[in-house]
Design an enzyme around this catalytic site. Structure first.
Site, PDB file in Angstrom:
ATOM      1  N   ALA A  28       0.847  -1.196   0.000  1.00  0.00           N
ATOM      2  CA  ALA A  28       0.000   0.000   0.000  1.00  0.00           C
ATOM      3  C   ALA A  28       0.875   1.235   0.000  1.00  0.00           C
ATOM      4  CB  ALA A  28      -0.932   0.006   1.215  1.00  0.00           C
ATOM      5  N   GLY A  30       0.836   5.644   0.611  1.00  0.00           N
ATOM      6  CA  GLY A  30       0.109   6.777   1.162  1.00  0.00           C
ATOM      7  C   GLY A  30       0.980   8.010   1.154  1.00  0.00           C
ATOM      8  N   GLY A  31       0.424   9.116   1.646  1.00  0.00           N
ATOM      9  CA  GLY A  31       1.150  10.374   1.640  1.00  0.00           C
ATOM     10  C   GLY A  31       2.322  10.390   2.591  1.00  0.00           C
ATOM     11  N   SER A  33       3.817   7.325   3.899  1.00  0.00           N
ATOM     12  CA  SER A  33       4.623   6.107   3.922  1.00  0.00           C
ATOM     13  C   SER A  33       4.221   5.156   2.813  1.00  0.00           C
ATOM     14  CB  SER A  33       4.461   5.406   5.272  1.00  0.00           C
ATOM     15  OG  SER A  33       3.122   4.967   5.430  1.00  0.00           O
ATOM     16  N   THR A  34       5.059   4.141   2.637  1.00  0.00           N
ATOM     17  CA  THR A  34       4.760   3.022   1.752  1.00  0.00           C
ATOM     18  C   THR A  34       4.916   1.743   2.554  1.00  0.00           C
ATOM     19  OG1 THR A  34       5.643   4.238  -0.142  1.00  0.00           O
ATOM     20  CG2 THR A  34       5.341   1.865  -0.410  1.00  0.00           C
ATOM     21  N   LYS A  50       6.825  -0.609   7.052  1.00  0.00           N
ATOM     22  CA  LYS A  50       6.274   0.698   6.687  1.00  0.00           C
ATOM     23  C   LYS A  50       7.427   1.685   6.602  1.00  0.00           C
ATOM     24  CE  LYS A  50       2.437   1.927   8.719  1.00  0.00           C
ATOM     25  NZ  LYS A  50       1.349   2.109   7.735  1.00  0.00           N
ATOM     26  N   ASP A 145      -7.090   9.219  14.213  1.00  0.00           N
ATOM     27  CA  ASP A 145      -7.488   9.036  12.808  1.00  0.00           C
ATOM     28  C   ASP A 145      -8.213   7.709  12.628  1.00  0.00           C
ATOM     29  OD1 ASP A 145      -7.724   9.879  10.195  1.00  0.00           O
ATOM     30  OD2 ASP A 145      -5.797   9.055   9.564  1.00  0.00           O
TER      31      ASP A 145
END
Length: 420
Positions: A28, A30-31, A33-34, A50, A145
Protein backbone atom coordinates in the site's frame (compact mmCIF):
# COMPACT_ATOMS: atom_id res chain seq x y z
CA UNK A 1 -3.49 -6.47 3.61
CA UNK A 2 -4.08 -5.55 -0.05
CA UNK A 3 -1.26 -5.99 -2.48
CA UNK A 4 0.21 -3.53 -4.95
CA UNK A 5 3.09 -4.51 -7.16
CA UNK A 6 2.90 -1.35 -9.28
CA UNK A 7 6.40 -0.13 -8.60
CA UNK A 8 9.70 -0.75 -6.88
CA UNK A 9 10.17 -0.31 -3.16
CA UNK A 10 10.77 3.28 -2.19
CA UNK A 11 14.12 2.24 -0.74
CA UNK A 12 15.38 2.46 -4.31
CA UNK A 13 17.63 -0.42 -5.24
CA UNK A 14 17.95 -1.50 -1.61
CA UNK A 15 16.11 -4.66 -0.60
CA UNK A 16 17.44 -4.86 2.97
CA UNK A 17 16.95 -2.61 5.98
CA UNK A 18 19.16 -2.63 9.05
CA UNK A 19 20.77 -5.83 7.79
CA UNK A 20 17.75 -7.74 9.06
CA UNK A 21 14.60 -6.99 7.10
CA UNK A 22 14.21 -8.02 3.48
CA UNK A 23 11.90 -5.58 1.70
CA UNK A 24 9.50 -7.08 -0.83
CA UNK A 25 6.44 -6.10 -2.82
CA UNK A 26 4.53 -2.90 -2.17
CA UNK A 27 1.30 -3.55 -0.29
CA UNK A 28 0.00 0.00 0.00
CA UNK A 29 1.06 3.58 -0.60
CA UNK A 30 0.11 6.78 1.16
CA UNK A 31 1.15 10.37 1.64
CA UNK A 32 3.33 9.58 4.65
CA UNK A 33 4.62 6.11 3.92
CA UNK A 34 4.76 3.02 1.75
CA UNK A 35 3.99 -0.42 3.18
CA UNK A 36 5.91 -3.42 1.90
CA UNK A 37 5.67 -7.10 2.47
CA UNK A 38 8.86 -8.06 4.25
CA UNK A 39 10.75 -10.83 5.98
CA UNK A 40 12.46 -10.67 9.34
CA UNK A 41 15.55 -12.75 8.53
CA UNK A 42 16.61 -13.05 12.15
CA UNK A 43 13.32 -14.60 13.29
CA UNK A 44 12.37 -16.03 9.89
CA UNK A 45 8.86 -14.59 9.89
CA UNK A 46 6.79 -12.46 7.50
CA UNK A 47 6.28 -8.84 8.50
CA UNK A 48 4.96 -5.59 7.10
CA UNK A 49 7.58 -2.86 6.66
CA UNK A 50 6.27 0.70 6.69
CA UNK A 51 8.83 3.07 5.16
CA UNK A 52 8.41 6.78 5.84
CA UNK A 53 8.61 9.31 3.02
CA UNK A 54 12.13 10.73 2.58
CA UNK A 55 10.87 14.29 3.16
CA UNK A 56 9.58 13.28 6.59
CA UNK A 57 12.80 11.45 7.42
CA UNK A 58 14.64 14.74 6.91
CA UNK A 59 12.48 16.55 9.48
CA UNK A 60 14.13 16.22 12.92
CA UNK A 61 10.90 17.12 14.73
CA UNK A 62 8.97 14.40 12.96
CA UNK A 63 11.74 11.85 13.49
CA UNK A 64 11.86 12.51 17.25
CA UNK A 65 8.10 12.25 17.60
CA UNK A 66 7.94 9.22 15.32
CA UNK A 67 10.49 7.32 17.40
CA UNK A 68 8.76 8.23 20.66
CA UNK A 69 5.29 7.33 19.38
CA UNK A 70 6.58 4.06 17.89
CA UNK A 71 7.97 3.06 21.27
CA UNK A 72 4.65 3.88 22.91
CA UNK A 73 2.69 1.95 20.25
CA UNK A 74 4.97 -1.04 20.71
CA UNK A 75 3.82 -1.26 24.34
CA UNK A 76 0.22 -1.80 23.22
CA UNK A 77 -0.66 -5.46 23.51
CA UNK A 78 -4.12 -6.40 22.31
CA UNK A 79 -5.39 -8.88 19.69
CA UNK A 80 -7.29 -6.05 18.03
CA UNK A 81 -4.25 -3.81 17.53
CA UNK A 82 -1.62 -4.29 14.81
CA UNK A 83 1.56 -5.10 16.72
CA UNK A 84 4.66 -2.94 16.33
CA UNK A 85 7.73 -5.20 16.26
CA UNK A 86 10.51 -2.73 15.60
CA UNK A 87 11.42 0.75 14.40
CA UNK A 88 14.67 2.07 13.08
CA UNK A 89 16.74 4.24 10.80
CA UNK A 90 18.86 2.63 8.12
CA UNK A 91 22.35 3.83 7.28
CA UNK A 92 20.99 5.75 4.27
CA UNK A 93 18.57 7.68 6.50
CA UNK A 94 15.47 5.59 5.72
CA UNK A 95 13.00 5.66 8.64
CA UNK A 96 10.89 2.54 9.00
CA UNK A 97 8.47 0.61 11.18
CA UNK A 98 8.22 -3.17 11.29
CA UNK A 99 4.68 -4.37 11.92
CA UNK A 100 2.64 -7.50 12.23
CA UNK A 101 1.61 -8.62 8.76
CA UNK A 102 -2.17 -8.87 8.44
CA UNK A 103 -3.28 -10.79 5.35
CA UNK A 104 -6.68 -9.69 4.12
CA UNK A 105 -8.11 -6.25 3.46
CA UNK A 106 -9.56 -3.24 5.24
CA UNK A 107 -12.96 -2.24 6.52
CA UNK A 108 -13.11 0.12 3.53
CA UNK A 109 -12.93 -2.91 1.25
CA UNK A 110 -15.82 -4.47 3.19
CA UNK A 111 -17.93 -1.33 2.83
CA UNK A 112 -17.17 -1.19 -0.88
CA UNK A 113 -18.38 -4.77 -1.34
CA UNK A 114 -21.36 -4.80 1.01
CA UNK A 115 -22.28 -1.08 1.16
CA UNK A 116 -24.34 -1.53 4.35
CA UNK A 117 -23.88 -4.03 7.15
CA UNK A 118 -26.69 -5.58 9.15
CA UNK A 119 -27.12 -3.91 12.55
CA UNK A 120 -25.75 -6.95 14.40
CA UNK A 121 -22.64 -7.05 12.20
CA UNK A 122 -22.07 -3.28 12.36
CA UNK A 123 -22.30 -3.40 16.14
CA UNK A 124 -19.87 -6.35 16.27
CA UNK A 125 -17.34 -4.44 14.16
CA UNK A 126 -17.50 -1.31 16.29
CA UNK A 127 -17.28 -3.27 19.53
CA UNK A 128 -13.98 -4.77 18.33
CA UNK A 129 -12.65 -1.34 17.35
CA UNK A 130 -13.71 0.10 20.71
CA UNK A 131 -12.04 -2.73 22.62
CA UNK A 132 -8.76 -1.85 20.88
CA UNK A 133 -9.24 1.87 21.53
CA UNK A 134 -10.02 1.20 25.19
CA UNK A 135 -6.67 -0.54 25.63
CA UNK A 136 -4.81 2.32 23.94
CA UNK A 137 -6.63 5.00 25.91
CA UNK A 138 -5.81 3.29 29.19
CA UNK A 139 -2.14 3.64 28.25
CA UNK A 140 -2.47 7.29 27.34
CA UNK A 141 -2.58 6.93 23.56
CA UNK A 142 -5.18 8.59 21.34
CA UNK A 143 -5.43 7.33 17.77
CA UNK A 144 -6.61 10.62 16.17
CA UNK A 145 -7.49 9.04 12.81
CA UNK A 146 -10.04 6.26 13.33
CA UNK A 147 -11.54 5.41 9.94
CA UNK A 148 -12.32 2.31 7.84
CA UNK A 149 -8.94 2.48 6.09
CA UNK A 150 -7.19 2.02 9.44
CA UNK A 151 -9.19 -1.05 10.44
CA UNK A 152 -7.70 -4.20 8.93
CA UNK A 153 -9.83 -7.29 8.35
CA UNK A 154 -7.80 -10.49 8.45
CA UNK A 155 -8.77 -13.49 6.37
CA UNK A 156 -9.94 -15.12 9.61
CA UNK A 157 -12.40 -12.26 10.07
CA UNK A 158 -10.50 -10.75 13.00
CA UNK A 159 -10.32 -6.95 13.08
CA UNK A 160 -7.15 -5.03 13.93
CA UNK A 161 -6.75 -1.27 14.31
CA UNK A 162 -3.62 0.07 12.60
CA UNK A 163 -1.44 3.18 12.82
CA UNK A 164 -1.53 3.95 16.52
CA UNK A 165 0.99 6.69 17.16
CA UNK A 166 1.81 7.43 13.54
CA UNK A 167 -0.71 10.25 13.22
CA UNK A 168 0.46 11.84 16.46
CA UNK A 169 4.00 11.96 15.08
CA UNK A 170 2.82 14.23 12.28
CA UNK A 171 1.29 16.84 14.59
CA UNK A 172 4.15 19.32 14.53
CA UNK A 173 4.67 21.77 17.33
CA UNK A 174 3.03 19.81 20.11
CA UNK A 175 3.43 21.48 23.48
CA UNK A 176 6.07 19.36 25.14
CA UNK A 177 5.10 16.35 23.00
CA UNK A 178 3.37 14.61 25.89
CA UNK A 179 1.26 11.54 25.33
CA UNK A 180 -1.45 12.35 27.82
CA UNK A 181 -5.06 12.36 26.69
CA UNK A 182 -5.58 15.99 27.54
CA UNK A 183 -4.71 17.06 24.04
CA UNK A 184 -1.25 18.54 23.70
CA UNK A 185 -1.35 19.21 20.00
CA UNK A 186 -0.99 22.63 18.49
CA UNK A 187 -4.08 24.76 18.74
CA UNK A 188 -3.84 25.92 15.15
CA UNK A 189 -3.28 22.60 13.37
CA UNK A 190 -5.60 19.72 12.79
CA UNK A 191 -4.83 16.51 11.01
CA UNK A 192 -7.02 13.62 9.98
CA UNK A 193 -9.61 12.49 7.49
CA UNK A 194 -12.33 15.07 7.22
CA UNK A 195 -15.26 12.63 7.18
CA UNK A 196 -14.35 11.36 10.67
CA UNK A 197 -12.91 14.42 12.40
CA UNK A 198 -14.44 15.48 15.69
CA UNK A 199 -15.53 19.13 15.88
CA UNK A 200 -12.82 19.97 18.43
CA UNK A 201 -10.17 18.63 16.06
CA UNK A 202 -11.50 20.86 13.32
CA UNK A 203 -11.77 23.99 15.45
CA UNK A 204 -8.81 23.76 17.77
CA UNK A 205 -6.68 20.77 16.84
CA UNK A 206 -7.25 19.35 20.33
CA UNK A 207 -7.79 15.63 20.79
CA UNK A 208 -8.53 13.27 23.62
CA UNK A 209 -10.37 9.98 24.07
CA UNK A 210 -13.65 11.60 23.09
CA UNK A 211 -12.26 12.49 19.65
CA UNK A 212 -11.72 8.79 18.96
CA UNK A 213 -15.22 8.12 20.34
CA UNK A 214 -16.68 10.59 17.82
CA UNK A 215 -14.79 9.00 14.92
CA UNK A 216 -15.90 5.52 15.97
CA UNK A 217 -19.49 6.79 16.11
CA UNK A 218 -19.17 8.11 12.56
CA UNK A 219 -17.77 4.75 11.45
CA UNK A 220 -20.79 3.02 13.02
CA UNK A 221 -23.12 5.44 11.19
CA UNK A 222 -21.37 4.63 7.90
CA UNK A 223 -21.55 0.88 8.47
CA UNK A 224 -25.29 1.14 9.10
CA UNK A 225 -26.16 3.51 6.26
CA UNK A 226 -23.45 3.02 3.63
CA UNK A 227 -22.04 6.57 3.75
CA UNK A 228 -20.59 9.02 6.28
CA UNK A 229 -23.09 11.50 7.75
CA UNK A 230 -21.63 14.69 6.29
CA UNK A 231 -20.78 15.40 2.67
CA UNK A 232 -19.29 18.28 0.74
CA UNK A 233 -17.37 19.18 -2.39
CA UNK A 234 -14.10 19.52 -0.47
CA UNK A 235 -12.56 18.39 2.80
CA UNK A 236 -13.06 21.92 4.13
CA UNK A 237 -16.78 21.74 3.42
CA UNK A 238 -17.02 18.41 5.25
CA UNK A 239 -15.12 19.87 8.20
CA UNK A 240 -17.62 22.75 8.36
CA UNK A 241 -20.44 20.25 8.58
CA UNK A 242 -18.88 18.50 11.58
CA UNK A 243 -18.61 21.82 13.41
CA UNK A 244 -22.05 23.15 12.53
CA UNK A 245 -24.37 20.15 12.05
CA UNK A 246 -25.28 17.19 14.23
CA UNK A 247 -24.78 13.64 13.03
CA UNK A 248 -28.34 12.46 12.30
CA UNK A 249 -29.89 9.27 13.58
CA UNK A 250 -28.95 6.46 11.14
CA UNK A 251 -32.60 5.39 10.75
CA UNK A 252 -33.33 8.71 9.01
CA UNK A 253 -30.99 7.61 6.21
CA UNK A 254 -31.58 3.85 6.03
CA UNK A 255 -34.47 1.55 6.98
CA UNK A 256 -34.48 -1.24 9.52
CA UNK A 257 -32.17 0.29 12.13
CA UNK A 258 -33.29 -0.14 15.75
CA UNK A 259 -33.95 3.04 17.71
CA UNK A 260 -31.44 1.90 20.34
CA UNK A 261 -28.70 2.05 17.69
CA UNK A 262 -29.90 5.54 16.74
CA UNK A 263 -29.47 6.66 20.33
CA UNK A 264 -26.04 5.04 20.53
CA UNK A 265 -24.73 6.83 17.43
CA UNK A 266 -26.14 10.18 18.56
CA UNK A 267 -24.62 9.78 22.03
CA UNK A 268 -21.20 9.02 20.54
CA UNK A 269 -21.23 11.93 18.09
CA UNK A 270 -22.42 14.88 20.14
CA UNK A 271 -20.66 17.99 18.90
CA UNK A 272 -19.89 19.14 22.43
CA UNK A 273 -17.31 16.70 23.85
CA UNK A 274 -18.74 17.25 27.35
CA UNK A 275 -22.06 15.77 26.19
CA UNK A 276 -20.50 12.86 24.31
CA UNK A 277 -19.84 9.36 25.63
CA UNK A 278 -16.78 10.00 27.74
CA UNK A 279 -14.49 7.19 26.60
CA UNK A 280 -14.09 4.14 24.43
CA UNK A 281 -14.87 2.06 27.52
CA UNK A 282 -18.16 3.91 28.04
CA UNK A 283 -19.02 3.55 24.34
CA UNK A 284 -18.25 -0.18 24.46
CA UNK A 285 -20.43 -0.68 27.56
CA UNK A 286 -23.29 1.21 25.88
CA UNK A 287 -22.91 -0.86 22.69
CA UNK A 288 -23.10 -4.09 24.68
CA UNK A 289 -26.27 -2.90 26.42
CA UNK A 290 -27.83 -2.15 23.03
CA UNK A 291 -26.91 -5.63 21.81
CA UNK A 292 -28.59 -7.15 24.87
CA UNK A 293 -31.69 -4.93 24.69
CA UNK A 294 -32.23 -5.61 21.00
CA UNK A 295 -31.28 -9.28 21.12
CA UNK A 296 -28.64 -8.81 18.42
CA UNK A 297 -26.27 -11.77 18.00
CA UNK A 298 -22.51 -11.46 17.76
CA UNK A 299 -21.98 -11.49 13.98
CA UNK A 300 -18.38 -11.25 12.72
CA UNK A 301 -17.86 -9.46 9.44
CA UNK A 302 -16.82 -11.53 6.43
CA UNK A 303 -13.39 -10.55 5.09
CA UNK A 304 -13.40 -8.81 1.72
CA UNK A 305 -13.34 -11.22 -1.19
CA UNK A 306 -11.19 -9.11 -3.48
CA UNK A 307 -9.26 -6.39 -1.65
CA UNK A 308 -8.34 -3.64 -4.05
CA UNK A 309 -4.60 -3.48 -4.61
CA UNK A 310 -2.45 -0.67 -3.34
CA UNK A 311 -3.55 2.78 -2.33
CA UNK A 312 -6.31 3.08 -4.91
CA UNK A 313 -8.90 2.51 -2.23
CA UNK A 314 -11.02 5.65 -2.24
CA UNK A 315 -13.45 6.44 0.52
CA UNK A 316 -16.69 8.10 -0.59
CA UNK A 317 -16.03 11.09 -2.88
CA UNK A 318 -17.04 13.65 -0.26
CA UNK A 319 -14.27 12.67 2.14
CA UNK A 320 -10.66 13.66 2.08
CA UNK A 321 -7.52 13.93 4.14
CA UNK A 322 -6.19 17.37 4.76
CA UNK A 323 -4.19 19.39 7.22
CA UNK A 324 -5.87 22.75 7.82
CA UNK A 325 -4.15 25.84 9.18
CA UNK A 326 -6.10 27.94 11.65
CA UNK A 327 -9.34 27.16 13.48
CA UNK A 328 -12.49 26.81 11.44
CA UNK A 329 -15.22 29.31 12.42
CA UNK A 330 -18.11 27.97 14.46
CA UNK A 331 -20.60 29.11 11.85
CA UNK A 332 -20.31 29.04 8.10
CA UNK A 333 -20.74 32.32 6.17
CA UNK A 334 -24.25 33.74 6.23
CA UNK A 335 -26.73 32.47 3.66
CA UNK A 336 -24.32 29.70 2.73
CA UNK A 337 -24.21 26.78 5.16
CA UNK A 338 -21.95 24.83 2.83
CA UNK A 339 -18.78 26.75 1.99
CA UNK A 340 -18.39 25.20 -1.46
CA UNK A 341 -21.21 26.17 -3.86
CA UNK A 342 -21.09 24.33 -7.14
CA UNK A 343 -19.60 26.49 -9.86
CA UNK A 344 -19.48 25.27 -13.43
CA UNK A 345 -16.90 27.87 -14.43
CA UNK A 346 -13.33 27.70 -13.09
CA UNK A 347 -12.01 30.71 -11.20
CA UNK A 348 -8.51 32.03 -11.67
CA UNK A 349 -7.99 32.51 -7.94
CA UNK A 350 -9.38 29.13 -6.91
CA UNK A 351 -7.03 26.35 -5.79
CA UNK A 352 -6.98 23.62 -8.39
CA UNK A 353 -5.93 20.80 -6.16
CA UNK A 354 -8.43 17.96 -5.91
CA UNK A 355 -9.34 16.06 -2.81
CA UNK A 356 -7.37 12.84 -2.89
CA UNK A 357 -8.65 9.79 -1.08
CA UNK A 358 -6.84 8.79 2.06
CA UNK A 359 -4.44 5.96 1.35
CA UNK A 360 -5.31 2.55 2.69
CA UNK A 361 -3.35 1.69 5.84
CA UNK A 362 -0.27 3.40 4.56
CA UNK A 363 0.34 6.34 6.76
CA UNK A 364 -2.97 7.24 8.29
CA UNK A 365 -2.89 10.86 7.16
CA UNK A 366 -2.81 10.97 3.37
CA UNK A 367 -1.08 14.13 2.09
CA UNK A 368 0.33 15.11 5.46
CA UNK A 369 2.38 17.93 3.98
CA UNK A 370 -0.51 19.76 2.39
CA UNK A 371 -1.52 22.93 4.28
CA UNK A 372 -4.68 24.89 3.50
CA UNK A 373 -5.11 28.38 4.86
CA UNK A 374 -8.70 28.34 6.07
CA UNK A 375 -9.17 32.11 6.11
CA UNK A 376 -8.04 32.44 2.49
CA UNK A 377 -10.22 29.48 1.50
CA UNK A 378 -13.28 31.03 3.10
CA UNK A 379 -12.61 34.38 1.43
CA UNK A 380 -12.29 32.68 -1.93
CA UNK A 381 -15.53 30.83 -1.36
CA UNK A 382 -17.22 34.12 -0.47
CA UNK A 383 -15.98 35.70 -3.70
CA UNK A 384 -17.21 32.69 -5.66
CA UNK A 385 -20.57 32.94 -3.97
CA UNK A 386 -20.83 36.64 -4.82
CA UNK A 387 -20.00 35.97 -8.46
CA UNK A 388 -22.54 33.17 -8.63
CA UNK A 389 -25.17 35.37 -7.01
CA UNK A 390 -24.44 38.18 -9.48
CA UNK A 391 -24.74 35.82 -12.43
CA UNK A 392 -28.02 34.49 -11.10
CA UNK A 393 -29.44 38.01 -10.62
CA UNK A 394 -28.38 38.96 -14.16
CA UNK A 395 -29.88 35.76 -15.58
CA UNK A 396 -33.14 36.37 -13.74
CA UNK A 397 -33.24 39.95 -15.05
CA UNK A 398 -32.72 38.73 -18.65
CA UNK A 399 -35.48 36.16 -18.24
CA UNK A 400 -37.90 38.76 -16.87
CA UNK A 401 -37.16 41.26 -19.65
CA UNK A 402 -37.56 38.55 -22.28
CA UNK A 403 -40.82 37.40 -20.76
CA UNK A 404 -42.14 40.96 -20.62
CA UNK A 405 -41.19 41.55 -24.28
CA UNK A 406 -42.93 38.36 -25.39
CA UNK A 407 -46.01 39.21 -23.34
CA UNK A 408 -46.15 42.69 -24.83
CA UNK A 409 -45.86 41.27 -28.34
CA UNK A 410 -48.67 38.78 -27.72
CA UNK A 411 -50.88 41.47 -26.22
CA UNK A 412 -50.21 43.75 -29.19
CA UNK A 413 -51.10 40.99 -31.62
CA UNK A 414 -54.40 40.27 -29.85
CA UNK A 415 -55.27 43.98 -29.79
CA UNK A 416 -54.43 44.28 -33.47
CA UNK A 417 -56.49 41.24 -34.29
CA UNK A 418 -59.43 42.62 -32.30
CA UNK A 419 -59.27 45.88 -34.23
CA UNK A 420 -59.62 44.01 -37.47
Amino acid sequence: MPRDTSGPPRTGSRTMLDGRYRVGDVLARGGMSTVHRGTDLRLDRPVAVKIMEPSLAQDPTFVRRFEREARAAARLSHPGIVAVHDQGRDEDGTIFLVLELVEGGTLRDVIREQVRLAPATALTVVEQVLAALRTAHRQGMVHRDVKPENVLVARSGQLKVADFGLVAAAWDGAAGGSLDTGGSTSDDMILGTAAYLAPEQVQHGRTDERSDVYAAGVVLFELLTGAPPHGGETALAVAYRHVNADVPAPSTCAPGIPRALDRLVVAATRRDPAERLASAAAFLDAARRVRQEEGLPFAPVAPPRRPRAGSATPPPPHTGTRRFSGPIPREAPADDPAPDPVDDEPDDDEDEEADEPAAQDSGGTGRAGHVDDVVDRVERHARRRDRIRSRRVFSAWVVLVSAATVAAGIAGWFLGAGGL
